[in-house]
Structures are given as structure tokens and as C-alpha cells.
Design an enzyme around this catalytic site. Structure first.
Site, PDB file in Angstrom:
ATOM      1  N   ASP A  75     -72.369  35.642 -61.204  1.00 25.58           N
ATOM      2  CA  ASP A  75     -72.699  33.954 -61.543  1.00 25.58           C
ATOM      3  C   ASP A  75     -73.962  33.771 -61.865  1.00 25.58           C
ATOM      4  OD1 ASP A  75     -70.242  33.714 -59.509  1.00 25.58           O
ATOM      5  OD2 ASP A  75     -71.862  34.076 -57.905  1.00 25.58           O
ATOM      6  N   LYS A  87     -72.384  34.056 -67.438  1.00 23.95           N
ATOM      7  CA  LYS A  87     -72.052  34.637 -68.501  1.00 23.95           C
ATOM      8  C   LYS A  87     -70.951  34.066 -69.303  1.00 23.95           C
ATOM      9  CE  LYS A  87     -70.775  38.039 -65.395  1.00 23.95           C
ATOM     10  NZ  LYS A  87     -71.634  37.679 -64.238  1.00 23.95           N
ATOM     11  N   GLY A  93     -65.288  34.249 -62.038  1.00 20.15           N
ATOM     12  CA  GLY A  93     -65.009  32.939 -62.363  1.00 20.15           C
ATOM     13  C   GLY A  93     -65.862  32.519 -63.527  1.00 20.15           C
ATOM     14  N   HIS A  94     -65.500  32.574 -64.664  1.00 23.72           N
ATOM     15  CA  HIS A  94     -66.541  32.393 -65.767  1.00 23.72           C
ATOM     16  C   HIS A  94     -66.217  30.852 -66.275  1.00 23.72           C
ATOM     17  CE1 HIS A  94     -66.948  36.980 -66.619  1.00 23.72           C
ATOM     18  NE2 HIS A  94     -67.430  36.759 -65.751  1.00 23.72           N
ATOM     19  N   THR A 109     -63.476  38.051 -52.251  1.00 22.88           N
ATOM     20  CA  THR A 109     -62.820  36.964 -52.869  1.00 22.88           C
ATOM     21  C   THR A 109     -61.426  37.042 -52.314  1.00 22.88           C
ATOM     22  OG1 THR A 109     -62.279  38.169 -54.802  1.00 22.88           O
ATOM     23  CG2 THR A 109     -64.555  36.722 -54.873  1.00 22.88           C
ATOM     24  N   GLN A 130     -68.865  40.084 -62.682  1.00 25.98           N
ATOM     25  CA  GLN A 130     -69.829  40.188 -61.512  1.00 25.98           C
ATOM     26  C   GLN A 130     -71.316  40.649 -61.983  1.00 25.98           C
ATOM     27  OE1 GLN A 130     -66.575  42.028 -61.167  1.00 25.98           O
ATOM     28  NE2 GLN A 130     -65.980  40.052 -60.521  1.00 25.98           N
ATOM     29  N   ALA A 145     -67.394  29.667 -58.388  1.00 19.13           N
ATOM     30  CA  ALA A 145     -66.420  29.175 -59.214  1.00 19.13           C
ATOM     31  C   ALA A 145     -65.013  29.544 -58.764  1.00 19.13           C
ATOM     32  CB  ALA A 145     -66.746  29.704 -60.878  1.00 19.13           C
ATOM     33  N   THR A 155     -64.021  30.928 -55.612  1.00 22.15           N
ATOM     34  CA  THR A 155     -63.835  30.753 -54.141  1.00 22.15           C
ATOM     35  C   THR A 155     -64.184  29.260 -53.492  1.00 22.15           C
ATOM     36  OG1 THR A 155     -65.719  31.768 -53.336  1.00 22.15           O
ATOM     37  CG2 THR A 155     -63.753  32.809 -53.400  1.00 22.15           C
ATOM     38  N   LYS A 187     -80.447  28.737 -66.385  1.00 22.92           N
ATOM     39  CA  LYS A 187     -80.680  27.931 -65.153  1.00 22.92           C
ATOM     40  C   LYS A 187     -82.270  27.524 -64.931  1.00 22.92           C
ATOM     41  CE  LYS A 187     -76.620  27.129 -62.658  1.00 22.92           C
ATOM     42  NZ  LYS A 187     -76.007  27.071 -61.544  1.00 22.92           N
ATOM     43  N   GLY A 188     -83.195  27.587 -66.085  1.00 23.82           N
ATOM     44  CA  GLY A 188     -84.705  27.543 -66.017  1.00 23.82           C
ATOM     45  C   GLY A 188     -84.842  26.020 -65.282  1.00 23.82           C
ATOM     46  N   SER A 220     -81.354  29.325 -71.278  1.00 22.39           N
ATOM     47  CA  SER A 220     -80.481  28.241 -71.088  1.00 22.39           C
ATOM     48  C   SER A 220     -80.770  27.119 -70.088  1.00 22.39           C
ATOM     49  CB  SER A 220     -79.158  28.786 -70.685  1.00 22.39           C
ATOM     50  OG  SER A 220     -78.288  27.872 -70.321  1.00 22.39           O
TER      51      SER A 220
END
Ligand code: IMP
Length: 422
Positions: A12, A15, A39-40, A128, A223, A298, A300, A330-331, A411
């Protein structure tokens, strides 16, 4: 050469977004391990897409997308993914190629996953439940059904023999599971028909020929390194090699053909499912990360556990993978914290150590943090490296110095555009 993009934490990391950003520079995007447990998420033009098995280059006109031999494919989920992209006018027959050696997830693999987790009780992995573990077990146990089998006249016999074995195992497990096999099989065979309309290839041959032809290839990991079957927090891991070596076996490319290794990590840490997590937070800081970072799985929808950045674990992942460039995600989620903490030492059974030991269970590990000053600025509108606040630059410099690899991309939001090249 084949460049790799790998998650360095427990998955998560983001990617999907970064593959999508980098795709313009590559001719081929390939998945090499995992399956629909991934889940991308990609966000562009105001739309959000979650891909599970299809490589994240599918929205670009030019790129070819290949599902490599190391991937496990659930035909039903695969069909859903394709159906969900019906608005995009994608020619799947030419843009999405599938390795004949990839293994197929049967409906009964999913049932076995559920039964196995139920039997484990409190010790469950937090899978999952997509059938990943049982499918890789059949692969290494030499019982699996592969994509190439679908081209054989007797593939249904192979299917039936394997499904029968699974039903016997379920009897043996004797767990209360409600299912309607007839319905599951109807859905499965329908999806197989769609799968058979796509293009199957001998992918290892394809990749090596593509390299001879000068094509550029990006391998998209799923993963994260700490979920690797060998190097992750076993047994709370997935069933494939998520690390760099997995790209060699999962695509059929030699180690000396690997070029750049992009390692992607969040500015903090998250984990979904069970297992040790030394820097996990149970306080307001953790709740703030979960809320601002929208930390829900993303695949489950499960809430993700959140905590501070663990530089010991990050350095370990950088080393195992031979990371050449880091990408920090996620800065923006950390804006507003007065103080930020990063784990720089573990106390393991009372002694200070600076590596990831065999066992990182709570009872053995105490985390030692270094404190850094946070930043208040909202980062989500920034586009250039010279606009970053000083305290964020200090945070970045601290990470780079600790792990010894430069951060090349930062990002600052989920959209393609919210990406700063350093
Ligand atoms: P499985 O691969 O579905 O069996 O799950 C094994 C463990 O890996 C569980 O803790 C899952 O939550 C975790 N996991 C599997 N795939 C992902 C992923 O794509 N992102 C994050 N965690 C994952």
C-alpha cells in the site's frame, strides 16, 4: 534492461500511482508476483481506478502490459477488472498479454484460504482471502493449473481433479463454510471464456527478445518487502517473493538484466492484516494519519494500522532489494504535526541494535526514536522541488543519510499531477 518498482514496507505504498507516472518512459509494464490480493489505485482526470492483476500501464496508449509467470490469476476478478474498464476503449487483445506459466486461482483455492484462516483462529494471517496462499502451495506442490493448460483439450479434467482434491481437503478441515460450488463454477467458467479470448505468450522468451530489440521494461511489484515470503515478518506475510529477486523468477529475466530499482515508501508506515509492527501508534497521532491518509485497504476496505516511519526496516528493505532510487509517498499527510518521529534503533532483548532481527514480536522489541520538527504547510498544491518547506527537506535528508540512497520523487497527493521530481 528491466527496471523494478518495489514497495519497501507492508504494501500500500502507492505503487499504482507511480507506475502510472513512470509509464510514459517505458514500452512494457509487467507484473511478476502476487495476484488479486493487490489493489493498485490510480487517480487521474478526476477518476479513480483500482487494479488488482492488470499492470498499472493499461491507461497509456503506448505501453504493453504483461502479466508474468510469477503472478496468480483469478479469472473471475480479472474479468471484473476488464469489465470495469469498458469505458476506455482499450484493445485488451493487443495491450494485455498473459504468461502461459502464470497459475490460476480456482474458486476452491479461495475456500481453502477461508478454511485455513478460520482454523488458525487468533493466529490468523489476516489474509485478503483471495486464495493466494493455497494457489502458491499448489504451484510449489506441483499440482497447479496454469494459463497454458487452457489451450489443452483436457484442461477441464485437470481442473476437476484439482477441485476434487480441494473439496477433500475442505472435508478434512471440517470448518463451517457456506458455499454453492455450482454457482462458483458457473462464474469461473464464464470468466475463463473471456480469459481465453486474450493473448497468451511464452513471456520469458518475449521479455528477452524485447530487451534485444531495445525495449524498455518496468516491472511492477505488488505488496511490499516486509510481506516477502522469505524476508518479511513470517508467518504474517504473503506467499510470494515481493523483493527484487522475485522479478527475475517471476518474469524469466537474469539478475544482470536488472537496471534501476525504484524503492517506494510512505513518509510514515501502515500495515493491513495481522503481524508485528514495532512503530505502530494507538494514539491520536495514529488516528490522524489514518484519517488524513484515508488509510483503508484498496482490496478489502479494511482500516490500515498506522505508525511512524521505521528507518531500521526501511534500510533492511533497501539492502535486500538493491534499491538505487527512493520514492517517498504521502508526505502531505504529515503536514501539521509539531514533532515527527522516526525509528532509528531497536532495543532487542534489552540490547541496542541497528538491524532487523529474526523476530520483531512486541515482547522482544523496544523502539528508539529520533525526533524531527514537523512542517505546517499544505503540500498538496506544490509542483516543484524548490517549493518544499525546509523541515520537509530536513526530514528527507535524514532518511537519505540513514539508508544511503537518494529520494528522487516526492508525492504530495493521489493525483498523477501531485508528483515532485527532486
Ligand atoms: P494474502 O496475500 O492475501 O494471503 O495476505 C497475507 C498478508 O499480506 C495479509 O496481512 C494481507 O493483509 C497482506 N497483503 C496482501 N496483499 C496486500 C497488499 O497488496 N497490500 C497490503 N497488504 C497486503
Amino acid at each position: 534492461m528491466v527496471d523494478l518498482l518495489l514497495g519497501l514496507q507492508w504494501g500500500d505504498e502507492g505503487k499504482g500511482k507511480i507506475v502510472d507516472v513512470l509509464t510514459k518512459d517505458y514500452d512494457i509494464i509487467a507484473r511478476f508476483q502476487g495476484g488479486p490480493n493487490a489493489g493498485h489505485t490510480l487517480i487521474f482526470d478526476g477518476n479513480k481506478h483500482v487494479l488488482h492483476t492488470i499492470p498499472s500501464g493499461i491507461f497509456h496508449d503506448k505501453a504493453l502490459n504483461i502479466v508474468g509467470n510469477g503472478v496468480v490469476i483469478d479469472p473471475v476478478i480479472f474479468k471484473n477488472e476488464i469489465d470495469n474498464l469498458s469505458n476506455y476503449n482499450i484493445d485488451f487483445k493487443t495491450k494485455l498479454l498473459i504468461s502461459r506459466k502464470a497459475h490460476i486461482i480456482l474458486p476452491t483455492h479461495r475456500l481453502l484460504d477461508a478454511a485455513s484462516e478460520t482454523l488458525k483462529g487468533k493466529a490468523k494471517i489476516g489474509s485478503t482471502l483471495k486464495g493466494i496462499g493455497p494457489t502458491y502451495m499448489d504451484k510449489t506442490g506441483r499440482n497447479g493449473l496454469r494459463i497454458g493448460d487452457l489451450e489443452l483439450d483436457n484442461w477441464k479434467e485437470k481442473y476437476s481433479a484439482l477441485a476434487k482434491k480441494h473439496l477433500n481437503m475442505l472435508d478434512f478441515y471440517n470448518v463451517d463454510l457456506e458455499f454453492n460450488l455450482k454457482e462458483l463454477e458457473e462464474e469461473f467458467f464464464k470468466a475463463i471464456d473471456l480469459l481465453k479470448s486474450l493473448t497468451f505468450i511464452d513471456s520469458e522468451e518475449y521479455f528477452n527478445q524485447a530487451m534485444l530489440d531495445g525495449k524498455t521494461i518496468l516491472a511492477e511489484g505488488a505488496q511490499g518487502s516486509l510481506l516477502d515470503i522469505d524476508f518479511g515478518t513470517y508467518p504474517f506475510v504473503t506467499s510470494s517473493n515481493t523483493t527484487a529477486a522475485g522479478a527475475c523468477t517471476g518474469l524469466g529475466v537474469a539478475p544482470n538484466k536488472i537496471g534501476e530499482v525504484y524503492g517506494i515508501f510512505k513518509a510514515y508506515t501502515t500495515r493491513v492484516g495481522s503481524g508485528p509492527f514495532p512503530t505502530e501508534l494507538f494514539d491520536e497521532d495514529g488516528k490522524a494519519m489514518a484519517k488524513v491518509g484515508n488509510e483503508f485497504g484498496a482490496t478489502t476496505g479494511r482500516p490500515r494500522r498506522c505508525g511512524w516511519l521505521d528507518l531500521i526496516a526501511l534500510k533492511y528493505a533497501v539492502q535486500i532489494n538493491g534499491v538505487t532510487q527512493l520514492i517517498m509517498m504521502k508526505g502531505d499527510v504529515l503536514s501539521g504535526f509539531d514533532t515527527l518521529k522516526v525509528c532509528t534503533t531497536y532495543k532487542y532483548k534489552g540490547k541496542e541494535i541497528s538491524h532487523l532481527p529474526y523476530n520483531i514480536e512486541e515482547e522482544n522489541i523496544e523502539v528508539v526514536y529520533t525526533k524531527l520538527t514537523g512542517w505546517k504547510e499544505d503540500l498538496t498544491g506544490l509542483t516543484k522541488a524548490n517549493e518544499l518547506p525546509k523541515n520537509l527537506n530536513d526530514y528527507i535528508a535524514h532518511i537519505e543519510e540513514f539508508v544511503g540512497v537518494p529520494i528522487k520523487i516526492v508525492s504530495v497527493g493521489p493525483d498523477r499531477k501531485q508528483t515532485i521530481i527532486m
